[in-house]
Design an enzyme around this catalytic site. Structure first.
Site, mmCIF file in Angstrom:
data_model
loop_
_atom_site.group_PDB
_atom_site.id
_atom_site.type_symbol
_atom_site.label_atom_id
_atom_site.label_comp_id
_atom_site.label_asym_id
_atom_site.label_seq_id
_atom_site.Cartn_x
_atom_site.Cartn_y
_atom_site.Cartn_z
ATOM 1 N N CYS A 1 0.840 -1.191 0.000
ATOM 2 C CA CYS A 1 0.000 0.000 0.000
ATOM 3 C C CYS A 1 0.883 1.252 0.000
ATOM 4 C CB CYS A 1 -0.978 -0.038 1.162
ATOM 5 S SG CYS A 1 -2.349 1.140 0.993
ATOM 6 N N HIS B 1 -3.557 -5.048 0.258
ATOM 7 C CA HIS B 1 -3.051 -5.586 1.528
ATOM 8 C C HIS B 1 -3.107 -7.116 1.504
ATOM 9 C CE1 HIS B 1 -2.735 -1.877 4.012
ATOM 10 N NE2 HIS B 1 -3.627 -1.425 3.145
ATOM 11 N N GLU C 1 -1.674 -9.235 3.320
ATOM 12 C CA GLU C 1 -1.616 -9.865 4.643
ATOM 13 C C GLU C 1 -2.983 -10.315 5.139
ATOM 14 O OE1 GLU C 1 -1.620 -5.325 5.602
ATOM 15 O OE2 GLU C 1 -1.011 -6.673 3.986
#
Length: 538
Positions: free
Chosen positions: A379, A505, A507
């Site tokens: 990001c 993102h 994750e």
């Protein structure tokens, strides 16, 4: 109709209700049941999207674009649940919905009250989320005795009354402190916490006793007697080295067996082999690798909870342990990169908002590019790596984002509203799952093994495509783009061991049994860097 499990907490906050809820979900899934897990938060914010990471930790984003509590990350990592907006309700959101109904006249001029209007709204939210599941697990945030959580507890009490005690179980997570001066475990805090819960009409069926040491059988009997709970339902919730051990510890304590018995569900065989295999690799890595995370919230690791777990998953996929070095971006800005980054084998710059620490992150990206250290920008980390490249390589020396310099002569990144010309994606943010098309033969394509992917976003600023050709000509590769061609999603550097930035993102989608491919490959590249002896030296 779904069966319900309500999880409450007592004595102190941060005992681990989220991990407990996720672990129970893991155990029930391992026995073949479909579960749904929901978090009810007592604060007045409508969602955590505007809350400081120092106060609330990370904001976990779902596929449907909801900004939610970090516990939903635990739910998704421990179970097969794909969370959505309905999996997280705050008091603010509940009250807002009731007020909007009152303004529309839905209550026909009646007096709007906490009971029944607020509690009915809560019950409707719980029942809606539980539809289609065998067991709906509901975690109630806060600590029993807090005035904020009373409407949620009252709604849960009413719901158990409506569905019957055979269809709804209360689990209370409480503390058994160890007093070091006398070398004793103490049960009194648990007794008082249960007394508080019973005073509002809720009798817990199961107690999870958070403790540093196993609770002996005679102490369990004492707790059960004073708290009106069966001795077998007094479960030790002992501290463990890794959170992924908690489901197996609960299984040893018989928690899933007790739940199935209390809820009248069939006792299917528990299958946890893959989870046990993951734990074995986690606890016995073949080697270690050090990753430097350059951020601005590093004093509070919950700000990067999903990031930390994704690195652990990526490590296990490579039979490696991941040692994280938390680095304040402002330290790099003051001292230069070599000192703070000493000893790391890979550099990761995560997302964030605001100007503080930006120049330090840019210096970290420059250092990774110049020193051939594997770099992963997520990001904001992708945006700053692109800005650094524009300044240093493409010779656009004043390149910036309008987030940090609204008058920049070279706005390589600018606000989404400026790009689209309207307020699409409400609040000027791109939130939730968006599709991305990858360039064949790219590093991203090699990682994913597919040319079209979907990842979760949370950001306001986008790559200004007016600068696409100058940056490409200088050597920046754009290897991921939205299907309509409007948004740049992934950039890479070809002449580098591993340098990748993504606007999304990743994750949020990493799982213990299904590590995210970008984290897997970043850890692998970082370890290859270690093998070459290319550690950053002060």
């Amino acid at each position: 109709m779904a069966k319900y499990i309500f999880i409450t907490g007592g004595v102190v906050s941060s005992l681990g209700k989220g991990i407990a809820a996720a672990s129970i979900g893991r155990l029930l899934e391992s026995r073949g049941f479909k579960v749904s897990i929901q978090k009810l938060d007592p604060y007045i914010n409508v969602d955590p999207g505007t809350m400081s990471p120092f106060q609330h930790g990370e904001v976990f984003v779902t596929d449907d674009g909801a900004e939610t509590d970090l516990d939903l990350g635990h739910y998704e990592r421990f179970t097969s649940q794909i969370s959505g907006r309905g999996n997280n309700y705050t008091a603010g959101r509940i009250y807002l919905q009731v007020i909007e109904k009152e303004r529309r006249g839905d209550y026909l001029g009646g007096t709007v009250q906490v009971i029944p209007h607020i509690t009915n709204e809560i019950k409707d939210a719980v029942k809606a989320q539980g539809r289609g599941a065998d067991v709906a697990i509901v975690e109630i945030g806060g600590t029993v005795g807090d005035i904020e959580s009373l409407p949620f507890l009252e709604a849960a009490r009413q719901l158990q009354l409506e569905v019957g005690r055979a269809n709804a179980v209360f689990i209370h997570l409480t503390l058994i402190p160890f007093i070091r001066a006398s070398h004793e475990l103490k049960t009194k805090p648990t007794q008082h916490s249960v007394k508080e819960l019973r005073s509002i009409g809720i009798q817990p069926d199961i107690l999870l006793c958070r403790t540093e040491y196993p609770v002996p059988r005679d102490m369990k009997a004492k707790i059960g007697l004073f708290c009106n709970v069966s001795e077998e339902a007094v479960i030790t919730a002992k501290d463990v080295e890794h959170i992924y051990e908690v489901p197996l510890y609960f299984a040893q304590e018989g928690l899933d067996y007790i739940l199935l018995k209390y809820l009248g569900l069939p006792l299917h065989e528990r299958r946890m082999e893959k989870w046990e295999e993951f734990l074995e690799k986690l606890k016995h890595p073949e080697d270690m690798v050090t990753i430097g995370i350059v951020g601005k919230y590093t004093q509070y690791e919950d700000s990067y909870k999903s990031l930390r777990e994704a690195l652990i998953h990526g490590g296990v996929a490579n039979r490696l342990g991941v040692r994280i070095k938390w680095i304040e971006a402002e330290d790099i800005d003051r001292e230069g990169p070599a000192g703070p980054l000493a000893g790391v084998h890979g550099i990761l710059v995560p997302g964030g908002f605001g100007e503080r620490g930006v120049e330090g992150k840019i210096k970290a990206a420059a250092f990774a590019r110049q020193q051939k250290i594997p770099y992963f920008g997520i990001c904001l980390g992708m945006q700053l790596a692109s800005i650094e490249f524009a300044r240093s390589v493409a010779k656009l020396e004043t390149a910036n984002s309008t987030e940090f310099d609204p008058q920049s002569p070279h706005p390589v990144f600018y606000k989404l509203r400026d790009l689209l010309g309207d307020d699409t994606y409400g609040g000027n943010m791109r939130l939730g799952r968006c599709a991305c098309v990858l360039t064949e033969g790219s590093r991203a394509h090699a990682a994913y093994g597919d040319l079209q992917i979907g990842e979760r976003h949370r950001h306001r600023y986008e790559f200004n495509k007016a600068y696409l050709e100058p940056l490409k000509a200088a050597g920046l590769e754009v290897t991921g783009i939205s299907p309509d061609g409007k948004f740049v999603e992934i950039v890479e550097l070809k002449d580098h061991p591993w340098f990748l930035g993504c606007q999304f993102h990743p994750e949020f989608k990493s799982r213990p049994l299904n590590p995210h491919p970008l984290f897997r490959d970043f850890v692998k590249a970082s370890y290859a860097n270690k093998a070459k002896g290319e550690t950053v030296r002060a």
